[in-house]
Design a protein around this motif. Sequence first.
Motif, mmCIF file in Angstrom:
data_model
loop_
_atom_site.group_PDB
_atom_site.id
_atom_site.type_symbol
_atom_site.label_atom_id
_atom_site.label_comp_id
_atom_site.label_asym_id
_atom_site.label_seq_id
_atom_site.Cartn_x
_atom_site.Cartn_y
_atom_site.Cartn_z
ATOM 1 N N ALA A 117 0.834 -1.215 0.000
ATOM 2 C CA ALA A 117 0.000 0.000 0.000
ATOM 3 C C ALA A 117 0.864 1.260 0.000
ATOM 4 C CB ALA A 117 -0.919 -0.010 1.229
ATOM 5 N N GLU A 118 1.954 1.213 0.760
ATOM 6 C CA GLU A 118 2.852 2.384 0.780
ATOM 7 C C GLU A 118 3.468 2.615 -0.608
ATOM 8 O OE1 GLU A 118 4.846 2.743 5.202
ATOM 9 O OE2 GLU A 118 5.393 0.983 3.999
ATOM 10 N N VAL A 119 3.875 1.518 -1.252
ATOM 11 C CA VAL A 119 4.475 1.644 -2.585
ATOM 12 C C VAL A 119 3.456 2.248 -3.550
ATOM 13 C CG1 VAL A 119 5.380 0.344 -4.569
ATOM 14 C CG2 VAL A 119 6.160 -0.219 -2.263
ATOM 15 N N GLU A 120 2.214 1.742 -3.506
ATOM 16 C CA GLU A 120 1.169 2.252 -4.402
ATOM 17 C C GLU A 120 0.925 3.733 -4.175
ATOM 18 O OE1 GLU A 120 -0.095 0.898 -7.171
ATOM 19 O OE2 GLU A 120 1.499 -0.486 -6.570
ATOM 20 N N GLU A 121 0.918 4.138 -2.913
ATOM 21 C CA GLU A 121 0.689 5.532 -2.559
ATOM 22 C C GLU A 121 1.787 6.426 -3.161
ATOM 23 O OE1 GLU A 121 -1.785 6.941 -1.067
ATOM 24 O OE2 GLU A 121 -0.837 8.923 -0.795
ATOM 25 N N VAL A 122 3.030 5.991 -3.016
ATOM 26 C CA VAL A 122 4.161 6.825 -3.453
ATOM 27 C C VAL A 122 4.326 6.793 -4.978
ATOM 28 C CG1 VAL A 122 6.686 7.015 -3.293
ATOM 29 C CG2 VAL A 122 5.321 6.786 -1.223
ATOM 30 N N ARG A 123 3.911 5.714 -5.601
ATOM 31 C CA ARG A 123 4.039 5.636 -7.070
ATOM 32 C C ARG A 123 3.292 6.761 -7.787
ATOM 33 N NH1 ARG A 123 2.198 0.725 -9.581
ATOM 34 N NH2 ARG A 123 2.659 1.826 -11.483
ATOM 35 N N LYS A 124 2.315 7.356 -7.109
ATOM 36 C CA LYS A 124 1.577 8.503 -7.692
ATOM 37 C C LYS A 124 2.503 9.662 -8.041
ATOM 38 C CE LYS A 124 -2.177 8.239 -4.488
ATOM 39 N NZ LYS A 124 -2.438 8.909 -3.251
ATOM 40 N N PHE A 125 3.620 9.742 -7.312
ATOM 41 C CA PHE A 125 4.527 10.884 -7.495
ATOM 42 C C PHE A 125 5.609 10.594 -8.530
ATOM 43 C CE2 PHE A 125 3.473 10.829 -2.807
ATOM 44 C CZ PHE A 125 2.391 11.693 -2.943
ATOM 45 N N VAL A 126 5.549 9.414 -9.131
ATOM 46 C CA VAL A 126 6.595 8.998 -10.058
ATOM 47 C C VAL A 126 6.093 9.050 -11.500
ATOM 48 C CG1 VAL A 126 8.161 7.098 -10.700
ATOM 49 C CG2 VAL A 126 7.676 7.568 -8.288
ATOM 50 N N GLY A 127 6.907 9.652 -12.352
ATOM 51 C CA GLY A 127 6.557 9.755 -13.774
ATOM 52 C C GLY A 127 6.972 11.136 -14.266
ATOM 53 N N VAL A 128 7.755 11.175 -15.353
ATOM 54 C CA VAL A 128 8.246 12.485 -15.812
ATOM 55 C C VAL A 128 7.135 13.381 -16.344
ATOM 56 C CG1 VAL A 128 10.666 11.895 -16.250
ATOM 57 C CG2 VAL A 128 8.972 11.480 -18.026
ATOM 58 N N GLU A 129 5.943 12.797 -16.561
ATOM 59 C CA GLU A 129 4.823 13.652 -16.979
ATOM 60 C C GLU A 129 4.463 14.659 -15.878
ATOM 61 O OE1 GLU A 129 4.842 10.391 -16.724
ATOM 62 O OE2 GLU A 129 3.235 9.720 -15.398
ATOM 63 N N HIS A 130 4.943 14.410 -14.650
ATOM 64 C CA HIS A 130 4.703 15.371 -13.551
ATOM 65 C C HIS A 130 5.652 16.570 -13.613
ATOM 66 C CE1 HIS A 130 1.875 12.711 -11.751
ATOM 67 N NE2 HIS A 130 2.760 11.760 -11.546
ATOM 68 N N ILE A 131 6.646 16.499 -14.501
ATOM 69 C CA ILE A 131 7.604 17.615 -14.610
ATOM 70 C C ILE A 131 7.213 18.486 -15.805
ATOM 71 C CG2 ILE A 131 10.028 18.257 -14.903
ATOM 72 C CD1 ILE A 131 10.875 15.550 -13.950
ATOM 73 N N LEU A 132 6.977 19.759 -15.536
ATOM 74 C CA LEU A 132 6.621 20.680 -16.613
ATOM 75 C C LEU A 132 7.820 21.593 -16.869
ATOM 76 C CD1 LEU A 132 3.142 21.601 -15.060
ATOM 77 C CD2 LEU A 132 3.640 19.749 -16.658
ATOM 78 N N LEU A 133 8.359 21.490 -18.068
ATOM 79 C CA LEU A 133 9.538 22.285 -18.409
ATOM 80 C C LEU A 133 9.131 23.380 -19.385
ATOM 81 C CD1 LEU A 133 12.103 19.373 -19.000
ATOM 82 C CD2 LEU A 133 11.966 20.894 -17.008
ATOM 83 N N ASP A 134 9.431 24.627 -19.037
ATOM 84 C CA ASP A 134 9.111 25.739 -19.938
ATOM 85 C C ASP A 134 10.413 26.311 -20.483
ATOM 86 O OD1 ASP A 134 6.625 28.148 -20.140
ATOM 87 O OD2 ASP A 134 8.689 28.513 -20.797
ATOM 88 N N SER A 135 10.660 26.047 -21.771
ATOM 89 C CA SER A 135 11.963 26.446 -22.316
ATOM 90 C C SER A 135 12.081 27.954 -22.484
ATOM 91 C CB SER A 135 12.244 25.719 -23.626
ATOM 92 O OG SER A 135 11.168 25.848 -24.481
ATOM 93 N N GLU A 136 10.932 28.645 -22.623
ATOM 94 C CA GLU A 136 11.031 30.103 -22.777
ATOM 95 C C GLU A 136 11.505 30.777 -21.502
ATOM 96 O OE1 GLU A 136 7.699 32.050 -24.726
ATOM 97 O OE2 GLU A 136 8.398 30.915 -26.486
ATOM 98 N N SER A 137 10.907 30.348 -20.379
ATOM 99 C CA SER A 137 11.289 30.982 -19.109
ATOM 100 C C SER A 137 12.389 30.199 -18.389
ATOM 101 C CB SER A 137 10.058 31.107 -18.206
ATOM 102 O OG SER A 137 9.495 29.820 -18.018
ATOM 103 N N GLY A 243 7.601 0.068 -8.621
ATOM 104 C CA GLY A 243 7.997 0.677 -7.348
ATOM 105 C C GLY A 243 8.905 -0.208 -6.514
ATOM 106 N N VAL A 244 9.369 -1.316 -7.100
ATOM 107 C CA VAL A 244 10.157 -2.305 -6.359
ATOM 108 C C VAL A 244 11.568 -2.398 -6.971
ATOM 109 C CG1 VAL A 244 10.289 -4.775 -5.771
ATOM 110 C CG2 VAL A 244 8.082 -3.589 -5.752
ATOM 111 N N PRO A 245 12.617 -2.562 -6.130
ATOM 112 C CA PRO A 245 13.978 -2.694 -6.675
ATOM 113 C C PRO A 245 14.119 -3.868 -7.641
ATOM 114 C CG PRO A 245 14.100 -2.234 -4.330
ATOM 115 C CD PRO A 245 12.647 -2.480 -4.639
#
Length: 295
Positions: A117-137, A243-245
């Motif tokens: 359950a802990e792994v499932e909870e934390v996996r929500k924060f994993v994924g590069v789609e969560h990173i927004l890169l703005d090249s102009e600024s 989420g597992v080694p």
Amino acid sequence: MFSGNAVKLSTIAMACRFELILEGDDPVRLRSAGEEALTEIERLDAELSRFKPSSNVSWINAGAAKTPVKVDPQLFELLQLACGLSYWTDHAFDITIGSLMRLWGFGQAECRVPTVAEVEEVRKFVGVEHILLDSESCTVQFDLPGVEIDLGAIGKGYAVDQAVEVLRSAVINRALLHGGTSTVFALGEWRVGLGDRSIANANGNVHKSIVLRDSALSVSAVYGRSFESHGHCYGHVIDPRTGVPVNRNSLAAVWGPSATYCDALSTALLVLGSEWLSEMTSRFPSYNGMVIRTG
Ligand code: AMP
Ligand code: MG
């Protein structure tokens, strides 16, 4: 047989020892170029470490979920590349692995096996789609709190490449630089041994001997940073999809022109295994690799 001068230098950075051998005619010139190259590695360590509170990466991790964080163009480019590499490795390499590393305790006083359950909870924060890169600024933003960047699988390779650039600018054409025996760059031609746990490990079996010429080699392994629980070995490379080694493969090595790519691709190859090798070499034709299965 080499008959000129050899200068050996080292520094501790990125939680490992970087060693540099330079060969040429003028030892003073070799030493000064070598010192400049190692200073560049130390500078990048201070910028990229998620364990140093004053680093740019810590700054991003602390603030990017609240507001866009402005970074220098060099770091922005590295983050863009790292996000691209995540898509090109079917998300096996993912720099948002930070929260999972924290959950398993890697880099902290004690490691532990979390609950499903802990792994499932934390996996929500994993994924590069969560990173927004703005090249102009030139800004980085996270789309939710809890996301944490960890450049542990690419930073060493990047630092090696940048240090090699310093050496090239100083017209050094024969040098061998490695970080913690896991990422190496050969300027000129050098033969390196690929051991049980790392490159040129004199204590282990040498699986393969590789000639590198103006190119890099990187190794990712379960060993080195791992812990045991109930007879099971948990290494510091985590499969972002579960989420597992990783423990199906014990070592992956990638060689090719850029240490940055070799570093990231060897981590991805450890996660994905030999089945991915042909896809890797068709996506990245200048690179080759090998995988050793656990067992
Ligand atoms: P390496 O030795 O290059 O394979 O890098 C391993 C380090 O990269 C770990 O200690 C973590 O800091 C980080 N890491 C672990 N798993 C991953 C992954 N799947 N993708 C990207 N970075 C990872
Ligand atoms: Mg790596």
